[in-house]
Structure formats: structure tokens, C-alpha cells
Design an enzyme around this catalytic site. Sequence first.
Site, mmCIF file in Angstrom:
data_model
loop_
_atom_site.group_PDB
_atom_site.id
_atom_site.type_symbol
_atom_site.label_atom_id
_atom_site.label_comp_id
_atom_site.label_asym_id
_atom_site.label_seq_id
_atom_site.Cartn_x
_atom_site.Cartn_y
_atom_site.Cartn_z
ATOM 1 N N ASP A 101 0.288 -2.712 7.132
ATOM 2 C CA ASP A 101 -0.086 -3.235 8.448
ATOM 3 C C ASP A 101 -0.335 -4.738 8.313
ATOM 4 O O ASP A 101 0.510 -5.451 7.772
ATOM 5 C CB ASP A 101 -1.294 -2.455 8.985
ATOM 6 C CG ASP A 101 -1.674 -2.810 10.410
ATOM 7 O OD1 ASP A 101 -1.075 -2.255 11.348
ATOM 8 O OD2 ASP A 101 -2.584 -3.655 10.583
ATOM 9 N N HIS A 300 2.291 5.600 11.245
ATOM 10 C CA HIS A 300 1.908 4.262 10.809
ATOM 11 C C HIS A 300 1.000 4.248 9.584
ATOM 12 O O HIS A 300 1.052 3.326 8.785
ATOM 13 C CB HIS A 300 1.214 3.536 11.963
ATOM 14 C CG HIS A 300 0.861 2.120 11.646
ATOM 15 N ND1 HIS A 300 1.816 1.174 11.335
ATOM 16 C CD2 HIS A 300 -0.345 1.481 11.560
ATOM 17 C CE1 HIS A 300 1.222 0.012 11.101
ATOM 18 N NE2 HIS A 300 -0.079 0.181 11.214
#
Length: 332
Positions: A101, A300
Site C-alpha cells: 500500500d 488488497h
Amino acid sequence: MTLVTHRFIETNGIKMHIAEQGQGPLVILCHGFPECWYSWRHQLSALAEAGFHAVAPDQRGYGQTSIPEPIEAYHIFQLVGDIVGLVHALGEEQAIIVGHDWGAPVAWYCALLRPDIFHAISLLSVPYQPRSWSDIRPTEAMKLMAGEQEFYQLYFQEPGKAEAELESDVRATIRSILYSASGDPPPEKRWRFLFSKSEKPIDTSYAPEQLPAWLTDQDIDFFTSEFERTGFRGGLNWYRNIDRIWELTPFLCGAKLRQPTLFVAGEADAVITMYREAFHTLEENVPNLRQKVLLPKAGHWIQQERPVEVNRLLIEFLTNLQREQREKVRSS
């Protein structure tokens, strides 16, 4: 095998909390938003068992690490400086850096700016794409992309606004974000990076009826306790420096990421959709890309959702690098 230990180090004018395990070549694990060192709980022991010194810091603005007040304290040179200082504080000259991320840009800027220190890199979820001379100010590009809708990173720009919404019920925020951006929810309950002007970012996430198998109540408790103590302002300030990154780094236009690189993401990760062009041009922009992997049905939070697969890929990548270095020494 040693257990995870915790300590504080001084780096770049801040106090940084780190979790570490193992001995051997240094591997630094950089988390994203809204996370902390705990996001790497599955990797610390696996890397240590494979013969590496795994270190997962709470990055600037998170967890038990310092949370400077000024927004400008979170620009990319400060974030890179924190990690360079961490390497030095650990008494090392080189490290392999892994980023997920927001940690992925930190990792690639570390690699671009200090290739003498960071000799290999792994990016999780966010693919590298160099800026070009034709790029416009990022927030202006976001407005053009969003059109009549709202884009979450634009929404985060106003200080205090997103904080109040995310902090109104921290536990509910954490549960819904971790669930909705994962590969587990049905399509209609997955996190959306674009939403209507009448919505808030928290409206794009949905509370799970039951936690997915990779996420426990204890995990939620840990993240909740951290953000109840710190709030979300530190992490949100990273987004408020996106234009500043662009202003500071024109000298990196066209820069390729030349270190040996591993890229891993989830097939159902909305970030891959968001940065589709960067994903497809990764081989061009990362000439020494060793492997590009999309894990099926994963979202994610890739290293938490699929720890076995991510650990295997990371350890294969790292051990191959070690073998290459040994062969290079023998042949020299």
C-alpha cells in the site's frame, strides 16, 4: 527460533517503534494505510525462520512511532529519511525493502534515492510507475479522473474532515475497511475508490456479517486499540503530501526501478484496477522484475489474506538473491 521483540530507535529526528525477529540479512517491511507493524505479523516469523532479520516499523504517524503535527512533516523525503535512519540505527549498511500500500511508494523512493543501501525491493499491491514530464499536479489529475464523482484521496485532502468520520467509531471503521477491500465480499460490498458527492469514504465500505477466515477478533482489537490511541491524522497526512511529492521530484522523471524486484497483488484488489496502466507497464519500468504475481480471489491486504503464498514468494525471491550473490563472489 527467536520470538518477535519490540524496541524504539531514533531516526531522522523521530522515535520509531519497530517489531523484529530473526538474524541475518536485513529485510524492512513497510506497511500502508490504515495499518501498522502488525500487518506483517505473518511475515516476521516466516522470514526469521528462513534466515533473515525481519524488521517491521510503525511508520511516521502510526502506532507507537512519533506523530509530528505539521502536514509537511510527512512528505516523501522525510519518509525515506526515516527508513535510511532505521538501517543505520540497526548497524547495517544495506537492506532489502518490502512495501505494501503506501509502504510501496516508500520502498520504491528508498530504492530510487539510495540504491547503495536498498539493493532489492518487493512491492505488494501498488505497482511502480515513473512520473513523466507531461504529468500534471496529482490532485488536478484526480479531479479529471473522478469527473462528477468523488475520489477518496481527494476527499482526504481537507484536514480534520476524514479524521472525524473515521474516528467516530474506530472499531467499525477498521472492520469495514479490512473486510471491504479484501477479496472476500461479494462485488456489491467491495470498497469503491470512486463514490458520489453525497457519500463519504466510510460509506464505500461494508461491515461483515462474519469476519473472513484470515481476520480474527484479536486482529481487529489490535488495530482498533492503536487507532483509538493515535487517531487517523498521521496516516491521512501522507495523502496530503501527494502534490508535494510531485513538486519535489521532477528529477525522477522517467526513472526506472533497476533493483531486483518482486511484485505481488491480489486479483480482486481495487488498487490494480485503479493503477491498471502501471500494472501492465511494470516490466518496462522495472527492467529487473523477477516475478509479477496476481493471487486469485485475494484483495488488497495481500500479506494478511494470503500469508502462506506471500511468504513463499518472498522467501524464494530473497533466497535466490542470496544464491546469486554467493555465485558472484565465487566467480570474482
